[in-house]
Design a protein around this motif. Structure first.
Motif, PDB file in Angstrom:
ATOM      1  N   TYR A 189       0.809  -1.226   0.000  1.00  0.00           N
ATOM      2  CA  TYR A 189       0.000   0.000   0.000  1.00  0.00           C
ATOM      3  C   TYR A 189       0.841   1.275   0.000  1.00  0.00           C
ATOM      4  O   TYR A 189       0.307   2.376  -0.179  1.00  0.00           O
ATOM      5  N   LYS A 201      -7.750   1.324  -6.118  1.00  0.00           N
ATOM      6  CA  LYS A 201      -8.608   0.186  -6.460  1.00  0.00           C
ATOM      7  C   LYS A 201      -7.786  -0.964  -7.040  1.00  0.00           C
ATOM      8  O   LYS A 201      -7.931  -2.121  -6.632  1.00  0.00           O
ATOM      9  N   ASP A 204      -5.363  -2.367  -4.469  1.00  0.00           N
ATOM     10  CA  ASP A 204      -6.099  -3.113  -3.451  1.00  0.00           C
ATOM     11  C   ASP A 204      -6.446  -4.527  -3.917  1.00  0.00           C
ATOM     12  O   ASP A 204      -6.381  -5.484  -3.138  1.00  0.00           O
ATOM     13  N   ARG A 219      -3.910  -0.973   4.994  1.00  0.00           N
ATOM     14  CA  ARG A 219      -4.987  -0.795   4.012  1.00  0.00           C
ATOM     15  C   ARG A 219      -5.873   0.393   4.386  1.00  0.00           C
ATOM     16  O   ARG A 219      -6.229   1.209   3.524  1.00  0.00           O
ATOM     17  N   CYS A 223      -6.322   3.712   2.199  1.00  0.00           N
ATOM     18  CA  CYS A 223      -7.676   4.020   1.745  1.00  0.00           C
ATOM     19  C   CYS A 223      -8.057   5.455   2.120  1.00  0.00           C
ATOM     20  O   CYS A 223      -8.702   6.166   1.336  1.00  0.00           O
ATOM     21  N   ILE A 249     -14.678   5.718   2.322  1.00  0.00           N
ATOM     22  CA  ILE A 249     -14.011   4.449   2.642  1.00  0.00           C
ATOM     23  C   ILE A 249     -15.014   3.316   2.885  1.00  0.00           C
ATOM     24  O   ILE A 249     -14.643   2.144   2.856  1.00  0.00           O
ATOM     25  N   TYR A 252     -15.131   0.573   0.377  1.00  0.00           N
ATOM     26  CA  TYR A 252     -14.103  -0.469   0.398  1.00  0.00           C
ATOM     27  C   TYR A 252     -14.241  -1.368   1.628  1.00  0.00           C
ATOM     28  O   TYR A 252     -13.284  -2.000   2.051  1.00  0.00           O
TER      29      TYR A 252
END
Length: 734
Positions: A189, A201, A204, A219, A223, A249, A252
């Motif tokens: 990340y 995206k 991830d 993460r 994000c 967020i 996600y």
């Protein structure tokens, strides 16, 4: 069921309820109707749960012809193709490192030599002789390139196997070098921080395949950063509020999570700035703060006094056979005596005239020879066409800001910066309303504090595409003195364009807009007749002597019967008909033909061509006649001829009809604008004002008068969340 296999290159339309239209480069197919499209980019459409650019897919479906958009592949089912060792090697061999190696050749090499392809080539280049049809010259090139990049190839293959495309894999390797694999395995990340062009995206998806959990701290942090960047870019803001972050967020899977500690930690490590309820990416906060500090410093430097100014202005009036009004004289004087000046005004108020006068007076006051001026004065604008206008008015060189700062497209860096500044003593910047915070900050960093700056623009136009509202914030702060030009000059007794623009700006539209004038007309008609009316207007304009390079159709939206894409197809048939004497090629179902009008969609500083520039196709070379063995399009941008190969075709489109946003910084002798209720989402005052003010000599509006009145009344203009105004006021009150 028939299928195609390939890499998704771009999403054109996303309904956000599953239906997607995009582009895919076809690698292979068992569909006979698609066999001619192998190696080409085609349009697809269908319903998808999730689809990601630069991933490989198998699409099941059939070839169809859409009545409006042409050939498409209609997808009924799809599968993600999981990358294998061979796929990574193929992607590596047909990457930009190996010029002239296409996907077909790369696949043939890997099919012949197998999983150990790269090792076998390095061990003995003659192993490539086993590949059918591969010539010695190509063998030597592949071996030499691979030998040169021996340290990197395994890492790049590793990255492509994870799911990165070859271009991104090379970028990642070039930044991290021998630490690449360690960095990725330690915290993939970190790419969100280090690469603006890599989406959260896509990163991830790869990270989740590597085993990262939904609520992994790395993460969540990535994000948050990604959410702030996305929100600020989409809205043009420079900061966001906490609720904005939380709502973003959630998309996600980060739901009902207290992110307070994450935000505090991101602030501690210098990634975020938190100011009460405002959350900034640190670079954005620093940019606005630096702009405010620099402008405040320049505005408070001791001005000089020009003793013989009155006599020099009389001399200039005599030279130019013009009489300047009081505000124009004040603008000229302010530009010469102060270290920072802001000049604003609508269309026809003489902004270009003032720029010319300022340059001439600067030469007189300093007694410079004409050939010295290019070293002393820099004329800058955000677009190529705006810069060209300045050059035509002053007879001096001009430049886009990106070119002046020597922007490197690959790295995103500017070679002219605080460590390597430009030492020009006087800088005039036009169309400042189009300049975003990051670009303006880069410009201020790239010049010295001893410079004089003149900023010119109309802040009633559309704001910058990217973050900030620089000119608006400066003017509304009240800290920097501003000269307002309000006397109309580009107008005669029968002229109406400028009057209409000022009525739109003030939201005070008289019914005169329905009456025909010498330079203006409103053609009332239903939406079904708009396109045909535009075609007839264009035909008559050509008969009257208008060159089709000088007339421009501007539309608010791309899609729909009267949208930009459809109008371009129809206008090409009228303005540049098919002819055996003109070569043409088809790319993504679009016909490009010699003599076509072309719009540039991205900045290409190495070629001196920039987003919004308009040119003409002067020559097309088919693959069998070009040295590159690829189709080539040559576009002339006002004397600057740029060559495009297939990989570059995505950077251009037809320019017979363009968006109002893309027209900013340009002027056209004749502007034709469709206005209909179907455009309602894009019908608002600043947009229509910007479109109308692009017309110099003739303006024709076609469509619904009710829709036009609605657009003038609609003041929808997202008030951007920015801090430049606040920072300037704080400096002034300190």
């Amino acid at each position: 069921m028939a299928c195609i296999k390939g890499n998704v290159r771009r999403i054109i339309y996303d309904s956000h309820n599953g239906f997607i239209v995009g582009l895919i480069k076809v690698i292979e197919t068992d569909d006979e109707e698609m066999s001619d499209n192998v190696g080409k980019i085609v349009t697809f459409s269908g319903n998808f749960i999730e689809l990601n650019v630069d991933r490989k897919y198998i699409f099941y479906g059939k070839k169809v012809r859409h009545p409006r958009y042409g050939m498409q592949y209609n997808v009924t089912e799809y599968d993600i193709v999981k990358p294998e060792e061979k796929d990574g090697i193929i992607d590596f061999l047909c990457s930009e490192l190996f010029s002239g190696i296409g996907e077909k050749t790369a696949k043939k090499i890997v099919d012949t030599l197998g999983d150990k392809t790269l090792d076998l080539i390095l061990e003995n280049k003659d192993n490539l002789l086993l590949v059918p049809g591969l010539k010695q010259k190509k063998i030597d090139q592949i071996y030499n390139t691979l030998f040169k990049h021996n340290a990197s190839h395994n890492t790049i293959v590793y990255l492509t196997k994870l799911g990165f495309n070859s271009k991104d894999a090379i970028s990642i390797y070039n930044k991290y070098r021998e630490n690449t694999i360690n960095n990725i395995e330690h915290n993939i990340y970190m790419l969100v921080d280090d690469f603006d062009n890599l989406s959260f995206k896509n990163i991830d998806i790869i990270a989740r395949n590597m085993g990262y959990e939904t609520l992994d701290e790395a993460r969540i942090n990535a994000c948050i950063i990604s959410a702030i960047k996305l929100i600020t870019f989409e809205r043009g803001d420079t900061y966001v509020l906490l609720d904005d972050i939380i709502n973003m967020i959630k998309n996600y899977g980060i739901i009902d999570v207290d992110i307070t500690i994450n935000l505090i930690n991101l602030n501690k490590v210098g990634k975020l700035v938190i100011d009460h309820d405002k959350y900034y990416i640190k670079d954005m906060y620093d940019a606005e703060l630096n702009i405010a500090n620099t402008l405040y410093y320049l505005s408070n430097k001791e001005p000089i006094k020009i003793k013989n100014f009155d006599s020099l202005i009389k001399e200039l009036e005599s030279d130019n056979e013009i009489i300047y009004n009081d505000m124009q004289i004040e603008a000229i004087k302010s530009a010469l005596e102060k270290n920072l000046s802001v000049i604003t005004g609508g269309p026809g108020t003489g902004k270009t005239t003032i720029i010319k006068a300022i340059v001439q007076m600067y030469q007189k006051v300093n007694k410079y020879k004409y050939n010295e001026l290019d070293d002393k004065i820099k004329l800058l604008a955000p677009t190529g066409r705006a810069a060209k206008r300045m050059s035509e008015a002053t007879y001096l060189k001009s430049s886009t800001i990106h070119r002046f700062l020597k922007w490197n497209k690959e790295t995103g860096d500017f070679m002219i910066n605080e460590y390597n500044p430009d030492f020009s003593e006087f800088i005039i910047i036009d169309e400042v309303s189009m300049i975003d915070v990051n670009l303006f900050n880069a410009l201020l960093k790239g010049i010295t504090k001893n410079v004089k700056i003149v900023m010119v623009g109309d802040y009633n136009q559309l704001p910058s595409v990217s973050e900030g509202q620089v000119l608006k914030d400066i003017i509304e702060s009240g800290v920097i003195p501003v000269i307002y030009l309000d006397t109309l000059y580009r107008q005669n007794e029968n002229s109406y364009i400028v009057t209409l623009a000022h009525e739109i700006k003030n939201g005070d539209l008289s019914l005169e807009f329905l009456n025909k004038k010498s330079d203006y007309a409103f053609i009332e008609c239903g939406s079904i007749s708009i396109k045909n009316n535009i075609i007839e207007i264009v035909k008559k304009a050509i008969q009257k002597g208008f060159n089709y390079k000088d007339l421009q159709v501007l539309a608010p939206m791309y899609k729909g019967e009267n949208g930009i894409d459809n109008l371009n197809v129809s206008l090409q048939r009228v303005l540049n008909k098919e002819d055996v004497s003109k070569k043409e090629i088809i790319y993504n179902d679009v016909i490009y033909r010699e003599n076509d009008k072309i719009l540039q969609l991205t900045n290409m500083p190495d070629n001196n061509v920039f987003n919004g520039d308009i040119g003409i196709i002067t020559m097309i070379k088919k693959s069998h006649e070009s040295k590159s063995k690829k189709d080539e399009i040559y576009v002339d941008f006002d004397g600057n001829v740029v060559k495009y190969e297939p990989k570059d075709f995505i950077n251009i489109k037809h320019g017979y009809a363009i968006s109002i946003h893309k027209s900013q910084g340009s002027e056209f002798k004749m502007v034709i604008m469709p206005i209909e209720k179907a455009f309602y989402r894009m019908l608002y005052r600043k947009l229509i004002y910007t479109g109308v003010t692009r017309a110099k000599k003739s303006l024709i509006l076609v469509g619904s008068s009710d829709a036009f009145k609605y657009s003038v009344a609609n003041t929808y203009d997202h008030d951007r969340n920015t801090s430049l105004k606040e920072f300037l006021i704080k400096n002034n009150n300190a």
